[in-house]
Design an enzyme around this catalytic site. Structure first.
Site, PDB file in Angstrom:
ATOM      1  N   TYR A  44       0.758  -1.334   0.153  1.00 52.84           N
ATOM      2  CA  TYR A  44       0.546   0.144  -0.099  1.00 52.84           C
ATOM      3  C   TYR A  44       0.940   0.892  -0.278  1.00 52.84           C
ATOM      4  CZ  TYR A  44      -3.068   3.589   0.821  1.00 52.84           C
ATOM      5  OH  TYR A  44      -4.943   4.357   1.758  1.00 52.84           O
ATOM      6  N   LYS A 123     -28.848   3.696  16.990  1.00 57.36           N
ATOM      7  CA  LYS A 123     -28.789   5.499  17.316  1.00 57.36           C
ATOM      8  C   LYS A 123     -27.868   5.897  17.527  1.00 57.36           C
ATOM      9  CE  LYS A 123     -30.924   9.839  18.717  1.00 57.36           C
ATOM     10  NZ  LYS A 123     -30.155  10.642  19.349  1.00 57.36           N
ATOM     11  N   ARG A 144     -24.035  19.590  11.492  1.00 57.02           N
ATOM     12  CA  ARG A 144     -25.159  19.780  11.636  1.00 57.02           C
ATOM     13  C   ARG A 144     -25.288  21.489  11.977  1.00 57.02           C
ATOM     14  NH1 ARG A 144     -28.805  19.156  15.736  1.00 57.02           N
ATOM     15  NH2 ARG A 144     -31.604  19.192  15.286  1.00 57.02           N
ATOM     16  N   CYS A 420      -6.300  -2.158  57.083  1.00 58.98           N
ATOM     17  CA  CYS A 420      -6.864  -2.722  56.361  1.00 58.98           C
ATOM     18  C   CYS A 420      -8.325  -1.812  57.837  1.00 58.98           C
ATOM     19  CB  CYS A 420      -7.283  -4.131  56.397  1.00 58.98           C
ATOM     20  SG  CYS A 420      -8.534  -4.962  56.481  1.00 58.98           S
ATOM     21  N   CYS A 423      -9.980  -5.261  59.298  1.00 57.49           N
ATOM     22  CA  CYS A 423      -8.491  -6.619  60.227  1.00 57.49           C
ATOM     23  C   CYS A 423      -7.304  -5.879  61.144  1.00 57.49           C
ATOM     24  CB  CYS A 423      -8.568  -7.662  59.579  1.00 57.49           C
ATOM     25  SG  CYS A 423      -6.904  -7.401  58.222  1.00 57.49           S
TER      26      CYS A 423
HETATM   27  S1  IVH Z   1     -32.382  10.037  11.241  1.00 58.47           S
HETATM   28  C1  IVH Z   1     -34.236  13.171   9.979  1.00 58.47           C
HETATM   29  N1  IVH Z   1     -30.824   7.583  11.824  1.00 58.47           N
HETATM   30  O1  IVH Z   1     -29.888  11.577  16.229  1.00 58.47           O
HETATM   31  C2  IVH Z   1     -33.668  12.496  10.862  1.00 58.47           C
HETATM   32  N2  IVH Z   1     -30.398   9.588  13.357  1.00 58.47           N
HETATM   33  O2  IVH Z   1     -31.650  13.513  17.495  1.00 58.47           O
HETATM   34  C3  IVH Z   1     -32.572  12.796  10.911  1.00 58.47           C
HETATM   35  N3  IVH Z   1     -28.970  10.115  15.168  1.00 58.47           N
HETATM   36  O3  IVH Z   1     -28.790  14.721  14.824  1.00 58.47           O
HETATM   37  C4  IVH Z   1     -31.635  11.640  11.745  1.00 58.47           C
HETATM   38  N4  IVH Z   1     -27.981   7.867  15.001  1.00 58.47           N
HETATM   39  O4  IVH Z   1     -27.130  12.512  14.782  1.00 58.47           O
HETATM   40  C5  IVH Z   1     -30.649   9.064  12.191  1.00 58.47           C
HETATM   41  N5  IVH Z   1     -29.826   5.988  12.898  1.00 58.47           N
HETATM   42  C6  IVH Z   1     -29.981   7.179  12.747  1.00 58.47           C
HETATM   43  C7  IVH Z   1     -29.521   8.293  13.911  1.00 58.47           C
HETATM   44  C8  IVH Z   1     -29.762   9.160  13.911  1.00 58.47           C
HETATM   45  C9  IVH Z   1     -27.861   8.592  15.182  1.00 58.47           C
HETATM   46  C10 IVH Z   1     -28.838  11.123  15.103  1.00 58.47           C
HETATM   47  C11 IVH Z   1     -28.530  11.750  14.308  1.00 58.47           C
HETATM   48  C12 IVH Z   1     -29.595  13.101  14.763  1.00 58.47           C
HETATM   49  C13 IVH Z   1     -30.417  12.881  15.919  1.00 58.47           C
HETATM   50  C14 IVH Z   1     -31.529  13.069  15.878  1.00 58.47           C
END
Ligand code: IVH
Length: 682
Positions: A44, A123, A144, A420, A423
């Site tokens: 690589y 999530k 975001r 301790c 003891c």
């Molecule tokens: S969908 C329109 N999918 O959760 C909704 N969000 O509270 C778009 N997040 O800012 C989000 N895992 O950073 C989505 N599988 C998942 C997610 C996820 C984490 C976070 C994301 C978002 C926040 C929303």
């Protein structure tokens, strides 16, 4: 690129650069996304340097999707704002089953259907990210921000190896905005923290903050040292190709494009399906290599998603179903110590009760004295407490110091006891060790209690009903000193104890009687030998078959047991060297504790185990190192010179004096094939 610049580049150089870019991207994907390296690192590097060389010679070849551009230019002074083409929304949360059922009902009512197909996923507890690909090339990455405007972190995101700089397709969409989460795996987070600690730098607090901090570095070269990851889970815009019909198909398409998608996802129907997913992931959570804070359910059909639409800042078609938080803030009421089974003295924070990780926590470990100092925890501080899965709750950090004063005089300052608390034996912290220990051994009631509880636990002798409270009384009233004393207990003696009725005393006596019939593995584990956990105990039982054989084994013999290294072997020898421990074993046998003894495992009589080998000459396929490793793995020894004690000389091409010596002494001589046969027999 201007046409003038292009014209300076010879065709072959351009073609070669394109080929190298493609090859490197492929190897990169195999290595980072599929976890299956396709070439050795050196190869690589060679390809990478060749491309770098070409780009240096012909700067016009330096395209934005070139792997050399992952760690790009100079530090920025600030991040430029990025307007999101469509807002980056958040999700509505559910914490209870009722809230989930209400969501499913709203969705069904909204769609006027009886049952809905959902895409269920994790999530991720990281940072939302938007990636813009134009004609297949990554051109922008943005955070975001407030949902409408984020920050341009393209240079940093390009250092994330799992993110393709160019999509893996011949026909890329004109425009694709991928949305997903940037995260740091826990082991990577821990490695970074270790590095930071050693360098005396400010330490990351948790993987999420670590990911955020890494992305907000103005110097991408720093970001490049942080192995960030990414999972795709959504879409912002798509132009130039037809929109997939379902969310599941979108994610499948992403995989084809070389975008990372988490494997833990499922299509399910109705609320029961969602609940089952929630439960399954909840059990999986502690073993995942990264942090999640819940699961996300999304209506799978895109047309149904559109029908449902959005309310203010969140979609109606999706829901985040959260797990109980793993970290909470509470107050340290006191700090004192606990004495463990092996005498380890552990500082413990006594906490104002707090609900975390699904249970109410009142104690959290501070591990050892160094940890208390490093985290600088005092009585009266407010601290972050973490409980993940079944792991013992721990104090992560101080969130707000309490009233402190001078460490010399303040009652809020914690100091390790020198004796301790149970003891009064001396507490010793051995040179180079983090753990301080009570030197009282089984004289120390705290150690005795723990030893008894260990002996009685389910995975050891399995004595039902012999819990904390009972053991406490048995030790404090000096009724039981060693595990063998348990077998002398009668119903009358037990029934006289607090909170013990006749019936429960009878049950305990019956359970003790039943525990007499056990297995060698459980018995060995129950002895509580340091370093010997359940699985080592099983290995030992299998290897030795008989307890006496184990008790008399030396370190060399023990080292033949798979997974038993020198530290474990030394601990076992040391344990059985103590007359006191041997006495307890004898008492237990005399009390009628029995198990079926077996034959020692074959390895002992095997062709290799316990035998001494000498390697000489060049073997046709095995390197010296490999051969040595294979012999040692089966319990054999490899020596440097031939003597009467040598069992085998393994001779290859150009074997010299050692071969002659073997012939002279009449030592068995084998070639590589012969060695392989012996290895097979072992
Ligand atoms: S969908 C329109 N999918 O959760 C909704 N969000 O509270 C778009 N997040 O800012 C989000 N895992 O950073 C989505 N599988 C998942 C997610 C996820 C984490 C976070 C994301 C978002 C926040 C929303």
């Amino acid at each position: 690129m201007t046409s003038a610049a292009r014209s300076e580049v010879p065709d072959e150089a351009g073609a070669r650069a394109a080929q190298l870019r493609e090859q490197l991207a492929r190897h990169n994907y195999a290595y980072y996304v599929q976890d299956a390296p396709s070439v050795p690192d050196a190869e690589y590097d060679r390809l990478f340097r060749e491309l770098q060389g070409l780009e240096e010679q012909f700067p016009a070849l330096r395209t934005p999707d070139s792997p050399t551009q992952r760690v790009g230019g100079a530090p920025a002074s600030a991040f430029a704002p990025v307007e999101h083409r469509t807002p980056m929304l958040s999700l509505n949360n559910a914490f209870t089953e009722e809230e989930l059922l209400a969501f499913d009902k709203r969705v069904r009512d909204g769609l006027k259907v009886d049952s809905v197909e959902y895409s269920a996923e994790l999530k991720f507890d990281g940072l939302a990210m938007s990636l813009t690909y134009e004609n297949g090339v990554l051109v922008q990455a943005a955070t975001r921000g407030d949902g409408a405007t984020g920050e341009d972190v393209t240079a940093n995101v390009k250092t994330i190896r799992v993110i393709p700089l160019r999509l893996h397709t011949e026909k890329p969409p004109a425009l694709l905005e991928v949305r997903g989460e940037v995260l740091l795996f826990r082991k990577d987070f821990e490695a970074i923290v270790k590095r930071q600690r050693e360098a005396g730098e400010k330490e990351m607090v948790n993987p999420r903050n670590g990911a955020a901090g890494s992305l907000r570095q103005l110097d991408p070269r720093i970001t490049a040292t942080r192995p960030l990851r990414f999972f795709s889970y959504g879409i912002g815009v798509l132009e130039g190709v037809e929109f997939p019909a379902t969310h599941g198909e979108l994610l499948d398409w992403y995989i084809k494009l070389g975008l990372p998608v988490c494997e833990e996802r499922a299509l399910t129907h109705g609320a029961e399906g969602l609940l089952a997913f929630y439960k399954r992931v909840g059990e999986l959570r502690p073993s995942l290599p990264y942090d999640i804070d819940g699961v996300v359910y999304k209506v799978n059909r895109i047309d149904q998603q559109q029908t449902l639409g959005f309310v203010s800042r969140a979609p109606r078609f999706a829901l985040a179903h959260k797990f109980p938080a793993q970290e909470e803030i509470t107050e340290v009421l006191d700090i004192n110590v606990q004495v463990g089974r092996t005498g380890a003295i552990t500082p413990v924070a006594r906490l104002k009760p707090v609900f975390v990780g699904g249970v109410t926590v009142t104690n959290a470990t501070l591990h050892n004295e160094d940890e208390v100092r490093r985290k600088d925890v005092w009585r009266g501080d407010r601290v972050i407490v973490r409980r993940a899965g079944d792991v013992i709750p721990e104090v992560v950090m101080v969130s707000e110091p309490g009233p402190r004063g001078d460490p010399e005089t303040s009652p809020n300052y914690f100091r390790m006891p020198t004796r301790c608390p149970i003891c009064n034996s001396e507490v010793v912290r051995a040179e180079g060790e983090a753990i301080a220990r009570c030197t009282g051994g089984l004289f120390c009631p705290a150690q005795r209690k723990q030893a008894l509880l260990h002996f009685a636990q389910r995975r050891a002798l399995d004595i039902e009903g012999l819990g904390d409270k009972l053991v406490e009384q048995l030790v404090d009233e000096e009724i039981v000193h060693t595990p063998a004393d348990l077998f002398k207990l009668g119903v009358a003696k037990l029934a006289a104890l607090e909170r013990m009725a006749d019936k429960s005393a009878q049950n305990v006596v019956a359970a003790i009687e039943k525990a007499k019939h056990t297995t060698l593995a459980r018995f060995i584990y129950g002895l509580g030998i340091r370093q010997v956990g359940e699985s080592t105990a099983k290995d030992l039982a299998k290897q030795f078959g008989k307890l006496d054989a184990l008790m008399d084994a030396d370190e060399g013999r023990l080292a033949q047991v798979p997974d038993v290294g020198p530290v474990v072997a030394a601990a076992i020898v040391q344990f059985f060297r103590q007359p006191h421990n041997r006495e307890v074993v004898e008492q237990l046998r005399a009390a009628g504790v029995t198990w079926k003894e077996g034959e020692p495992a074959a390895a002992v009589n095997s062709a290799i185990s316990g035998k001494t080998f000498v390697l000489t000459g060049t073997l046709p396929s095995l390197s010296r190192e490999d051969a040595k490793e294979m012999i040692e793995a089966r319990g054999g020894k490899v020596a440097g010179s031939v003597s009467k004690k040598t069992d085998y000389v393994v001779a290859g091409a150009e074997a010299g004096s050692k071969l002659a010596k073997a012939q002279e002494l009449g030592v068995a001589i084998v070639d590589e094939d012969g060695l392989k046969q012996l290895l097979e027999q072992a």
